[in-house]
Design an enzyme around this catalytic site. Structure first.
Site, PDB file in Angstrom:
ATOM      1  N   GLU A  21       0.949  -1.141   0.045  1.00  0.00           N
ATOM      2  CA  GLU A  21      -0.036   0.028   0.062  1.00  0.00           C
ATOM      3  C   GLU A  21       1.078   1.037  -0.013  1.00  0.00           C
ATOM      4  O   GLU A  21       1.686   1.340   0.864  1.00  0.00           O
ATOM      5  CB  GLU A  21      -0.846  -0.040   1.166  1.00  0.00           C
ATOM      6  CG  GLU A  21      -2.083  -1.033   1.156  1.00  0.00           C
ATOM      7  CD  GLU A  21      -2.776  -1.334  -0.144  1.00  0.00           C
ATOM      8  OE1 GLU A  21      -3.017  -0.122  -0.556  1.00  0.00           O
ATOM      9  OE2 GLU A  21      -3.014  -2.404  -0.211  1.00  0.00           O
TER      10      GLU A  21
ATOM     11  N   CYS B 254      -1.575   8.754   4.598  1.00  0.00           N
ATOM     12  CA  CYS B 254      -1.729   8.396   3.141  1.00  0.00           C
ATOM     13  C   CYS B 254      -3.218   8.762   2.492  1.00  0.00           C
ATOM     14  O   CYS B 254      -3.184   9.174   1.313  1.00  0.00           O
ATOM     15  CB  CYS B 254      -1.555   7.026   2.896  1.00  0.00           C
ATOM     16  SG  CYS B 254      -2.535   5.867   3.836  1.00  0.00           S
TER      17      CYS B 254
END
Ligand code: NAD
Length: 544
Positions: A294, A328
């Site tokens: 990720e 993020c």
């Protein structure tokens, strides 16, 4: 003990404590903050349960106060990395054979220990070492991590229960979910204790052994977690903690024949480099390594002119600046209709003007400092670039000060250039870039939003008009792995909004869901024939 089919307790989300004035949790957290900030710890490399002090140390300083030295950690070198691999592969022999419900018991106990005995310590360590406020630590190092452990344990049982639908007469078909035939490398980022804890534990839960390389900016909490794993009964060698230089890791781990997979979270550039290295070494491995990552994001807020201005502003501020924008999923580009421009900027200035920034010891602060000198330099270089640019304006904030800690003001840049650097690139700090579009060009800008950069992690739209919502869902289908309607693009909850993105944002294996756990198994199909044939003839071979 095997004469039973056990059921893992049905999970529910860990309640988020509020830390109100006078509350028990606030007193405990304050005490833990005081205690940890006054001690200086020495963090060893941990291999097979043994503490190794390499002598090659790095000091850990609180990001918000250069004078608070929290301790130092030892770095593993090539010799220790190889030892960790050999130790893990040896430990694999027993761990991969341990009945799954015993593994489940260990991880459920880890969750319980974090929820109770170590909650204050985990939160305080997260606040001090990576600069979170109390609430940001609570939703991360307590709640999300506990949720990962409890939900994953539940999903593990669901996966194991999934068996072939049909058994023809006289036979029995089964699936066995074996762990990978090698070690899993967990490479973790600085910004979330929960992610850091999840990356080694998810594969380990499925019977794998792990080498855990934490971010050099976040070694403190992984060390606490290693102690909690031990207290919960995890055998030595299953998860091995090796803070080290990335180059050493690459040279040793990615060229090992036993490299079974990587569970990564971090930047897109690093992940692509890792994938490239694995590709180059592909002929050397025993199996095809599982690659789960990720990575970065350039997450958006897209407002329609039917959006509620107060909801939009609250989401823009919380979504962009909580934890200093170092999520993020943080909003870092916004598309606002021209008809809302003046009101939006006025309210943004007013709300941002109320933000208090400082030490996490002061619970009235909304923001603290960015994580490191490197982060400070990277982020402020973007702000300086915007200050000097002709086609952008630093409309709010833009100040920074590193005299006490790595403090950067919540900053809003405006531009009409969709190619502007801060509108395209991930900054990973408290910087939101806003563009304003003619209301009549909404459809066109939806397309720009979809194709604006290499990422597709999170995105949010704001509108009260169903037609717009329906259109945006369609046009923006591939632009985000986590899509929000009238909500900020951050704050995914395990079991509710499985998290992960596509395109350059990752392999989208949704942490905290069965989709992720399934990557850590190597299924064996078993067919048992109760009445095996005894001749080789088929019916069509009968004499004509
Ligand atoms: P980073 O990429 O700098 O580091 C991540 C990890 O990779 C660290 O442990 C680091 O030491 C290691 N690393 C660095 N270079 C390496 C190499 N060449 N080989 C092997 N390992 C290497 O990221 P960071 O600064 O720790 O975290 C911020 C980044 O992580 C941002 O890009 C953010 O978007 C991303 N992130 C993504 C998610 C998500 O779920 N998509 C969640 C959190 C953070």
């Amino acid at each position: 003990m095997n004469n039973s089919v056990f059921n893992v307790p049905h999970p529910s989300n860990e309640p988020v404590l509020e830390y109100r004035e006078g509350s028990k949790e606030k007193k405990e957290l304050k005490a833990a903050l005081k205690e940890l900030s006054e001690q200086y710890i020495e963090i060893p490399v941990i291999i097979g349960g043994k503490e190794i002090k390499s002598g090659n140390t790095v000091e850990i300083t609180a990001p918000f106060d250069h004078s608070i030295k929290l301790g130092k950690f030892h770095q593993a070198g090539p010799k220790e990395i190889q030892l960790a691999i050999d130790t893990a592969m040896e430990a694999r022999k027993a761990w991969s054979k341990m009945p799954w419900f015993h593994r489940a018991g260990i991880f459920l106990k880890v969750a319980e220990l974090i929820s109770t005995k170590y909650r204050a310590q985990m939160n305080a360590a997260t606040m001090l070492s990576i600069g979170k406020t109390a609430v940001q630590a609570e939703i991360d190092s307590a709640c999300e991590l506990i949720d990962f452990l409890r939900f994953n344990t539940y999903f593990m049982q669901q996966i194991y229960s999934e068996q072939p639908m049909l058994n023809s007469k006289g036979m029995w078909n089964s699936l066995q979910y074996r762990p990978l035939e090698g070690f899993v490398l967990a490479v973790t980022p600085f910004n979330f204790t929960a992610i850091s804890g999840n990356l080694p534990t998810a594969p380990a839960m499925m019977g794998n052994v792990c080498i855990w390389k934490p971010s050099t900016d976040a070694v403190y909490v992984p060390y606490l977690l290693m102690k909690i794993f031990k207290e919960a009964g995890m055998p030595d060698g299953i998860i091995n903690l090796i803070p080290c230089k990335s180059s050493d890791l690459s040279n040793i781990a990615f060229s090992s024949r036993d490299f079974g997979g990587i569970h990564f979270t971090g930047s897109t550039k690093v992940f692509k480099t890792i994938w490239e290295t694995i590709g180059k070494n592909i002929w050397d491995y025993k199996s095809y390594p599982r690659i789960v990552g990720e990575t970065g994001g350039k997450d958006y807020i897209f407002a329609h002119n039917t959006a509620d201005i107060e909801q939009l502003v609250a989401a823009s501020v919380r979504g962009s600046f909580e934890y200093q924008g170092q999520k993020c999923s943080a909003a870092s580009r916004a598309y606002i209709p021209m008809s809302m421009k003046d009101e939006y900027m006025k309210r943004m200035k007013e709300v941002i003007g109320t933000i208090k920034m400082g030490s996490p010891f002061d619970f009235t602060n909304f923001m603290t400092a960015c994580v490191s000198k490197k982060a400070f330099k990277d982020i402020t270089s973007y702000i300086d670039f915007a200050k000097d640019a002709k086609d952008a304006e630093v409309a709010i904030g833009g100040g920074y000060d590193d005299s006490k800690g790595w403090f950067i003001e919540p900053t809003v840049i405006t531009t009409q250039n969709l190619e502007f650097k801060t509108f395209k690139e991930e900054i990973f700090g408290p910087v939101l870039t806003v563009t304003f579009y003619e209301d009549a060009k909404c459809d066109e800008y939806l397309e720009y939003c979809n194709s604006g950069n290499e990422y597709a992690l999170t995105g949010a739209i704001f509108s009260s008009e169903r037609e717009f919502i329906a259109k945006a869902l369609e046009v923006l289908e591939d632009s985000a792995g986590n899509f929000y309607i009238n909500d900020k693009p951050t704050g995914a909850v395990v079991g509710q909004q499985p998290f992960g993105g596509g395109r350059g944002s990752g392999t989208n294996d949704k942490a905290g869901s069965y989709l992720n756990l399934i990557r850590w198994v190597n299924t064996r199909t078993i067919k048992e024939n109760f009445v095996p044939p005894v001749s080789i003839e088929y019916p069509h071979m009968e004499a004509e």
